[in-house]
Design a protein around this motif. Structure first.
Motif, PDB file in Angstrom:
ATOM      1  N   SER A 389       2.060  -9.482   0.141  1.00  0.00           N
ATOM      2  CA  SER A 389       1.025  -8.560   0.611  1.00  0.00           C
ATOM      3  C   SER A 389       0.399  -7.756  -0.518  1.00  0.00           C
ATOM      4  O   SER A 389      -0.808  -7.494  -0.503  1.00  0.00           O
ATOM      5  N   ASN A 390       1.192  -7.355  -1.488  1.00  0.00           N
ATOM      6  CA  ASN A 390       0.702  -6.451  -2.521  1.00  0.00           C
ATOM      7  C   ASN A 390       0.197  -7.150  -3.773  1.00  0.00           C
ATOM      8  O   ASN A 390      -0.523  -6.542  -4.567  1.00  0.00           O
ATOM      9  N   ILE A 391       0.601  -8.396  -3.979  1.00  0.00           N
ATOM     10  CA  ILE A 391       0.191  -9.085  -5.206  1.00  0.00           C
ATOM     11  C   ILE A 391      -0.594 -10.365  -4.885  1.00  0.00           C
ATOM     12  O   ILE A 391      -1.737 -10.527  -5.305  1.00  0.00           O
ATOM     13  N   MET A 392       0.007 -11.274  -4.121  1.00  0.00           N
ATOM     14  CA  MET A 392      -0.619 -12.582  -3.900  1.00  0.00           C
ATOM     15  C   MET A 392      -1.919 -12.487  -3.102  1.00  0.00           C
ATOM     16  O   MET A 392      -2.917 -13.145  -3.438  1.00  0.00           O
ATOM     17  N   LEU A 393      -1.943 -11.651  -2.040  1.00  0.00           N
ATOM     18  CA  LEU A 393      -3.143 -11.588  -1.207  1.00  0.00           C
ATOM     19  C   LEU A 393      -4.329 -10.937  -1.924  1.00  0.00           C
ATOM     20  O   LEU A 393      -5.432 -11.501  -1.913  1.00  0.00           O
ATOM     21  N   PRO A 394      -4.161  -9.759  -2.536  1.00  0.00           N
ATOM     22  CA  PRO A 394      -5.322  -9.219  -3.257  1.00  0.00           C
ATOM     23  C   PRO A 394      -5.752 -10.100  -4.422  1.00  0.00           C
ATOM     24  O   PRO A 394      -6.946 -10.194  -4.722  1.00  0.00           O
TER      25      PRO A 394
END
Length: 450
Positions: A389-394
């Motif tokens: 959620s915090n690294i891969m998606l953005p």
């Protein structure tokens, strides 16, 4: 010869398409997840209520919708899985890694998301049979539940339901599933909203949610609102790239993007009118995080007339939201496996569902059964959530804005926008969205703090 047969099989699978309305329902189902029901209320509570909600709307319109349209357009232009959409849409082979990221991220998300989906199914059952309200120690009840083996059982049930829908295909499974459940979801939302706003003292909660106080907003509030607008639309996780590949070329993507954004916004709005009146009516802090759903709200339901009935409806609502998103998450790697390895849909669904279920077991155990599965103060479950959620998606969303804004020569035709709107869209993708999404990435990863 075998390769040709596999390609022929794949082409046959790829002939399946959403109907226009089916696509809208499916896309709304992907965005209507647990996040807007348990994350949106507590981040709104932490950031002052109505002012934050207005900021969320601005972020959703100015940033969320342009990126949403870009994903759909890339997917429809490429007509492949999320892994190959960039290349098939005209990008170079250097974009292959960006496509793979769009497949890995939803698969990892599903491995822990399906755990929470199982929790909601369990709580729906025990709410209706009265077991949920047989105690006043709701924290102890929840702690006892997640410390045993039953979360894994319910995780398996949720995984089987998800697989059962996806295995029926795009129109026969995903579309029909969402066409039935999304209207049902709306009915439940309205019933629970009416119950919530008519509770004694509910007016204070309504006022908190709808009366803005801009003095409480900070720079961090803006990034949190932007991040939630981004994540609540299912951006950066391959879903809309995959669904875009199933959209008829006659479908207006601009209108579809507006409908999806409106559906997400309405869901968040009604969720707020359920959570805040209920919490204020019973003196519950609205910024408690996930414990609000499984600990604080059951206590509130137990104190209201016909609480077991309304509590059961609430957890059915959560289960529907969880399962519609889970179906979307599973379809992304299934589409990839069918394309990459020429697997049939049945084989792809069962193999990937089993792997995903097994991968999620350690995360489920880390929350109670084996608390030693903790690294750096975070349970394995929380690490999986943080990394995706915090690294891969953005990061995935940032790559989409860069590709569509700078490298995609077919953007104008694929988006199907009039010249004026296309220039606005391209400006947002080139100069606004990449900067803001990059700031979200820095913030969510812990690099940028306030």
């Amino acid at each position: 010869m075998n390769q040709f047969k596999g390609e022929k099989s794949l082409l046959s699978e790829k002939k399946e398409r959403f109907s226009s309305s089916g696509f809208i329902f499916a896309a709304i189902g992907s965005s209507v997840g647990l996040g807007n029901m348990w994350k949106f209320p507590y981040i709104t509570g932490e950031n002052g209520g109505a002012a934050f909600f207005l900021l969320f709307i601005v972020c959703l319109v100015l940033i969320g919708l342009p990126v949403l349209l870009a994903e759909l357009a890339i997917g429809r232009s490429g007509r492949g899985s999320a892994a190959t959409s960039f290349i098939r849409a005209g990008g170079g082979k250097g974009w292959k890694a960006a496509g793979i990221l769009q497949v890995v991220a939803p698969f990892l998300i599903l491995s822990f998301y399906i755990i929470v989906a199982g929790w909601t199914l369990n709580y729906a059952v025990i709410a209706f049979n009265g077991q949920l309200f047989s105690t006043t120690d709701y924290a102890g009840q929840f702690g006892s539940f997640i410390s045993g083996y039953m979360p894994i059982v319910w995780q398996g049930v949720a995984m089987l339901i998800t697989a059962g829908v996806v295995i029926l295909g795009v129109s026969g499974g995903i579309e029909k599933f969402n066409k039935v459940l999304i209207p049902g979801l709306v009915v439940l939302l309205i019933v629970l909203m009416i119950r919530a706003v008519t509770l004694p003292g509910a007016g204070e909660g309504v006022s908190f949610f709808l009366k803005p106080d801009f003095s409480v907003l900070t720079a961090e509030s803006a990034l949190v609102a932007l991040g939630h607008a981004f994540f609540s639309l299912s951006l950066g996780m391959g879903i809309l790239l995959t669904y875009g590949s199933y959209v008829d070329k006659r479908q207006s993507l601009g209108s579809a993007a507006l409908a999806i954004g409106a559906g997400d916004l309405v869901y968040a709005f009604i969720a707020g009118l359920i959570i805040f009146p209920t919490t204020f009516s019973f003196g519950i802090a609205p910024d408690q995080g996930p414990s609000l759903i499984f600990i604080a709200l059951p206590a509130a339901f137990s104190a209201m007339p016909f609480g077991s009935f309304f509590g059961g409806l609430f957890f059915i609502l959560l289960a529907i939201a969880a399962l519609t998103s889970a179906v979307s998450l599973l379809e992304v790697p299934v589409s990839f496996a069918m394309e990459r390895w020429n697997w049939s849909r049945q084989r792809a669904v069962w193999v990937l569902s089993l792997i995903c279920f097994l991968l999620g077991i350690p995360s489920a155990m880390s929350l109670g059964m084996f608390p030693e599965l903790t690294f750096g103060g975070k349970a394995l479950f929380d690490w999986m959530d943080f990394i995706t959620s915090n690294i891969m998606l953005p990061l995935g969303g940032l790559l989409i804005t860069i590709f569509a804004g700078y490298f995609w020569k077919g953007a104008a035709e694929a988006a199907g926008l009039q010249a004026g709107w296309f220039r606005v869209w391209l400006f947002m993708l080139r100069y606004v969205a990449p900067v803001l999404v990059f700031l979200v990435l820095l913030h969510t990863s812990g690099i940028l703090t306030f």
